[in-house]
Design a protein around this motif. Structure first.
Motif, PDB file in Angstrom:
ATOM      1  N   SER A   7       9.614 -18.964   6.983  1.00  0.00           N
ATOM      2  CA  SER A   7      11.100 -18.241   6.784  1.00  0.00           C
ATOM      3  C   SER A   7      11.885 -18.955   5.573  1.00  0.00           C
ATOM      4  O   SER A   7      11.826 -20.053   5.409  1.00  0.00           O
ATOM      5  CB  SER A   7      11.875 -18.466   8.082  1.00  0.00           C
ATOM      6  OG  SER A   7      11.105 -18.045   9.073  1.00  0.00           O
ATOM      7  N   GLU A  60      20.627 -20.885   5.982  1.00  0.00           N
ATOM      8  CA  GLU A  60      21.456 -20.965   7.194  1.00  0.00           C
ATOM      9  C   GLU A  60      20.442 -21.192   8.293  1.00  0.00           C
ATOM     10  O   GLU A  60      21.064 -21.158   9.476  1.00  0.00           O
ATOM     11  CB  GLU A  60      22.064 -19.357   7.398  1.00  0.00           C
ATOM     12  CG  GLU A  60      21.252 -18.260   7.743  1.00  0.00           C
ATOM     13  CD  GLU A  60      20.314 -17.579   6.547  1.00  0.00           C
ATOM     14  OE1 GLU A  60      20.152 -18.641   5.689  1.00  0.00           O
ATOM     15  OE2 GLU A  60      20.019 -16.449   6.656  1.00  0.00           O
ATOM     16  N   VAL A 105      19.464 -19.427  14.290  1.00  0.00           N
ATOM     17  CA  VAL A 105      18.400 -20.122  14.633  1.00  0.00           C
ATOM     18  C   VAL A 105      17.071 -19.081  14.257  1.00  0.00           C
ATOM     19  O   VAL A 105      17.135 -17.737  14.036  1.00  0.00           O
ATOM     20  CB  VAL A 105      18.231 -19.822  16.256  1.00  0.00           C
ATOM     21  CG1 VAL A 105      16.745 -20.284  16.827  1.00  0.00           C
ATOM     22  CG2 VAL A 105      19.091 -20.694  16.781  1.00  0.00           C
ATOM     23  N   ASP A 106      16.185 -19.753  13.505  1.00  0.00           N
ATOM     24  CA  ASP A 106      14.816 -19.008  13.190  1.00  0.00           C
ATOM     25  C   ASP A 106      14.007 -18.477  14.036  1.00  0.00           C
ATOM     26  O   ASP A 106      13.087 -19.021  14.937  1.00  0.00           O
ATOM     27  CB  ASP A 106      14.176 -20.028  12.066  1.00  0.00           C
ATOM     28  CG  ASP A 106      12.783 -19.179  11.678  1.00  0.00           C
ATOM     29  OD1 ASP A 106      12.560 -18.230  11.670  1.00  0.00           O
ATOM     30  OD2 ASP A 106      11.872 -20.250  11.517  1.00  0.00           O
ATOM     31  N   ASN A 147      12.140 -15.589  13.524  1.00  0.00           N
ATOM     32  CA  ASN A 147      11.043 -14.791  13.003  1.00  0.00           C
ATOM     33  C   ASN A 147       9.771 -15.565  12.820  1.00  0.00           C
ATOM     34  O   ASN A 147       8.712 -15.020  13.213  1.00  0.00           O
ATOM     35  CB  ASN A 147      11.655 -14.412  11.525  1.00  0.00           C
ATOM     36  CG  ASN A 147      12.746 -13.392  11.381  1.00  0.00           C
ATOM     37  OD1 ASN A 147      12.791 -12.673  12.239  1.00  0.00           O
ATOM     38  ND2 ASN A 147      13.112 -12.997  10.164  1.00  0.00           N
ATOM     39  N   GLY A 169      12.919 -12.923   4.983  1.00  0.00           N
ATOM     40  CA  GLY A 169      14.107 -13.215   4.168  1.00  0.00           C
ATOM     41  C   GLY A 169      14.138 -13.461   2.620  1.00  0.00           C
ATOM     42  O   GLY A 169      13.048 -13.441   1.976  1.00  0.00           O
ATOM     43  N   ASP A 228      18.546 -14.480  -3.241  1.00  0.00           N
ATOM     44  CA  ASP A 228      17.479 -13.724  -2.939  1.00  0.00           C
ATOM     45  C   ASP A 228      16.216 -13.946  -3.965  1.00  0.00           C
ATOM     46  O   ASP A 228      16.467 -13.222  -5.105  1.00  0.00           O
ATOM     47  CB  ASP A 228      17.438 -12.116  -2.654  1.00  0.00           C
ATOM     48  CG  ASP A 228      18.176 -12.071  -1.293  1.00  0.00           C
ATOM     49  OD1 ASP A 228      18.168 -12.933  -0.548  1.00  0.00           O
ATOM     50  OD2 ASP A 228      19.013 -11.174  -1.126  1.00  0.00           O
ATOM     51  N   PRO A 245      15.763  -9.862  11.948  1.00  0.00           N
ATOM     52  CA  PRO A 245      14.724  -9.904  13.071  1.00  0.00           C
ATOM     53  C   PRO A 245      14.143  -8.593  13.083  1.00  0.00           C
ATOM     54  O   PRO A 245      12.826  -8.522  13.212  1.00  0.00           O
ATOM     55  CB  PRO A 245      15.419 -10.601  14.224  1.00  0.00           C
ATOM     56  CG  PRO A 245      16.490 -11.426  13.428  1.00  0.00           C
ATOM     57  CD  PRO A 245      17.004 -10.639  12.511  1.00  0.00           C
TER      58      PRO A 245
HETATM   59  P1  AMP Z   1      17.996 -11.844   4.274  1.00  0.00           P
HETATM   60  O1  AMP Z   1      17.009 -10.896   4.245  1.00  0.00           O
HETATM   61  O2  AMP Z   1      17.388 -13.580   3.683  1.00  0.00           O
HETATM   62  O3  AMP Z   1      19.066 -11.395   3.505  1.00  0.00           O
HETATM   63  O4  AMP Z   1      18.417 -11.834   5.732  1.00  0.00           O
HETATM   64  C1  AMP Z   1      19.204 -10.890   6.536  1.00  0.00           C
HETATM   65  C2  AMP Z   1      19.654 -11.519   7.718  1.00  0.00           C
HETATM   66  O5  AMP Z   1      18.658 -11.988   8.790  1.00  0.00           O
HETATM   67  C3  AMP Z   1      20.644 -12.661   7.674  1.00  0.00           C
HETATM   68  O6  AMP Z   1      21.599 -12.491   8.737  1.00  0.00           O
HETATM   69  C4  AMP Z   1      19.979 -13.716   8.059  1.00  0.00           C
HETATM   70  O7  AMP Z   1      20.703 -14.893   8.503  1.00  0.00           O
HETATM   71  C5  AMP Z   1      19.017 -13.251   9.231  1.00  0.00           C
HETATM   72  N1  AMP Z   1      17.624 -13.913   9.136  1.00  0.00           N
HETATM   73  C6  AMP Z   1      16.914 -14.395   8.015  1.00  0.00           C
HETATM   74  N2  AMP Z   1      15.743 -15.058   8.216  1.00  0.00           N
HETATM   75  C7  AMP Z   1      15.817 -15.029   9.735  1.00  0.00           C
HETATM   76  C8  AMP Z   1      15.076 -15.722  10.470  1.00  0.00           C
HETATM   77  N3  AMP Z   1      13.827 -16.350  10.337  1.00  0.00           N
HETATM   78  N4  AMP Z   1      15.411 -15.781  11.914  1.00  0.00           N
HETATM   79  C9  AMP Z   1      16.526 -15.062  12.371  1.00  0.00           C
HETATM   80  N5  AMP Z   1      17.090 -14.457  11.476  1.00  0.00           N
HETATM   81  C10 AMP Z   1      16.986 -14.533  10.192  1.00  0.00           C
END
Ligand code: AMP
Ligand code: MG
Length: 409
Positions: free
Chosen positions: A187, A191, A205-206, A208, A254, A262, A306
């Motif tokens: 992941s 954050e 919390v992770d 994914n 993510g 990103d 998620p």
């Molecule tokens: P991103 O694709 O990195 O822009 O993330 C999009 C959203 O998904 C953000 O709100 C993140 O905090 C959430 N997010 C990203 N990775 C995870 C993860 N491993 N588990 C839960 N939520 C996530």
């Protein structure tokens, strides 16, 4: 932007299935459930192994009993008793019979079995009260089902109870299967915090990594869990390089959007990965990166949300793992037509996936969308669902009672 079917075409073309010589392992038959067979299985034996009785009764010569009736029974001398597993010693001559049980080997000389219900026993004599309908009645002939040398199972099929029974019957207790595809998972996100750590303000919390590991297992893969990687180029580069050299497939979540943090795509390029897909016109799931590396590893950069991560997994990654694992058929995504119980709406110009529960009722599939908020950040109502209704680009509304395609997951 690529459509879902264009993206699917590109991805499925990139997959190189595991090699049927190098990517195999031998497993004990008790551990073979859900494994993919890697080589042809042929039988060394005839099956049935020998002529045997299909009934409890008497082994007789057809010629002795073909006229038997209750009024004029054939009267035979019983010269041997043959339980299952016993090798008969005598040869049945004219006027003789052997007591025999289901599965027991037929004695020499006898060609037919009379069910015990059609007989009457008096000491060492048996009265045959009804003639058999044909010679060989109730005899399972040696090799009637197949002969030694027959190919029983082809490579590329998944083994379950019935295939395992065939293998056991052929005395094949060590079986060559494809190794499970190795799927690296990590992941990304500053954050993120692991579920067993205290949550600081601003953290998430992770989930994914846990969800994806479970789905990888369910799809037949072996997850290689690499943890949480911060949104820092150096850390990401290290993680991606490690994943690519230690797995067949890499899944990150993510960091594939267009935000300032990103970095995934940039780093794939710096590691000489070839980007095939940067986004797909689907909701949820639009920011999806698919790349390959020189060693043929396929990289899926899933969106972090998620629900988006899971939907893109089901749509693209699950079939990839299955095809890579050597399955010849049945690796493709499965869709059924169902009647929706509630209205389904899509605002977007993208193919839209709505999760819910698919049920077979009186032979008809019914789809009940999950209640509550179907936002890509909300995974609570994903629980206990088993399908995704698919609204094509042109479809903005499916009314209750109308048909919709549902992807099984
Ligand atoms: P991103 O694709 O990195 O822009 O993330 C999009 C959203 O998904 C953000 O709100 C993140 O905090 C959430 N997010 C990203 N990775 C995870 C993860 N491993 N588990 C839960 N939520 C996530
Ligand atoms: Mg992020």
């Amino acid at each position: 932007m690529l459509s879902v079917s264009e993206a699917e075409g590109i991805i499925f073309n990139l997959i190189q299935p595991l090699n049927n010589q190098y990517d195999t392992e031998i497993v004990d038959l008790f551990a073979a459930e859900s494994r993919v067979l890697a080589s042809v299985v042929a039988s060394q034996l005839d099956f049935p192994y020998w002529d045997n009785s299909a009934m409890d009764g008497y082994a007789v010569c057809y010629a002795d009993v073909q006229q038997a009736t209750p009024q004029q029974p054939a009267i035979l001398e019983v010269i041997e008793e043959i339980p299952a597993g016993y090798q008969p010693k005598s040869t049945i001559q004219q006027g003789q019979a052997a007591r025999i049980f289901t599965g027991a080997v037929m004695p020499k000389g006898a060609d037919t079995v009379i069910m015990q219900e059609y007989t009457q026993r008096e000491e060492n004599r048996v009265f045959i009260l009804t003639a058999p309908t044909k010679p060989q009645e109730f005899v399972r002939q040696r090799a009637a089902y197949y002969q030694a040398g027959k190919q029983l199972l082809p490579p590329g099929i998944m083994l379950h109870g019935s295939e395992i029974a065939v293998l056991a019957t052929a005395q094949c207790t060590q079986v060559s299967v494809y190794r499970r595809p190795r799927v690296a998972i990590f992941s990304t996100g500053n954050e993120l915090v692991a579920p067993d750590q205290p949550l600081q303000p601003g953290q998430i919390v992770d989930s994914n990594q846990y969800a994806l590991a479970a789905l990888v297992r369910q799809s037949g893969g072996e997850p290689l869990i690499l943890g949480i990687v911060p949104d820092e180029p150096a850390a990401l580069e290290k993680a991606i390089a490690y994943a690519v050299s230690n797995a067949d497939i890499v899944i990150s979540s993510g960091g594939v959007s267009v935000g300032d943090y990103d970095y995934v795509e940039e780093i794939i390029k710096s590691l000489e990965g070839k980007i095939h897909i940067q986004a797909v016109a689907m909701k949820p799931g639009k920011p999806l990166t698919v790349a390959t590396f020189r060693n043929q590893v396929i990289y899926f950069g899933l969106p972090g949300n998620p629900a988006s991560a899971l939907v893109t997994f089901w749509r693209f990654v699950q079939p990839t793992i299955k095809k890579l694992s050597g399955l010849v058929e049945g690796w493709q995504p499965k869709f059924v037509k169902a009647f929706t119980a509630q209205e389904l709406r899509s605002k977007s110009k993208w193919e839209t996936y709505i999760w819910g529960k698919l049920d077979l009722q009186n032979g008809i599939y019914k789809f009940q969308p999950a209640g509550g908020n179907q936002s890509s950040g909300n995974l609570i109502n994903l629980a206990q669902t088993n399908g995704l209704a698919v609204l094509s680009v042109e479809q903005t509304l499916v009314s209750p009672g109308e048909e919709v395609q549902v992807l099984l997951n």
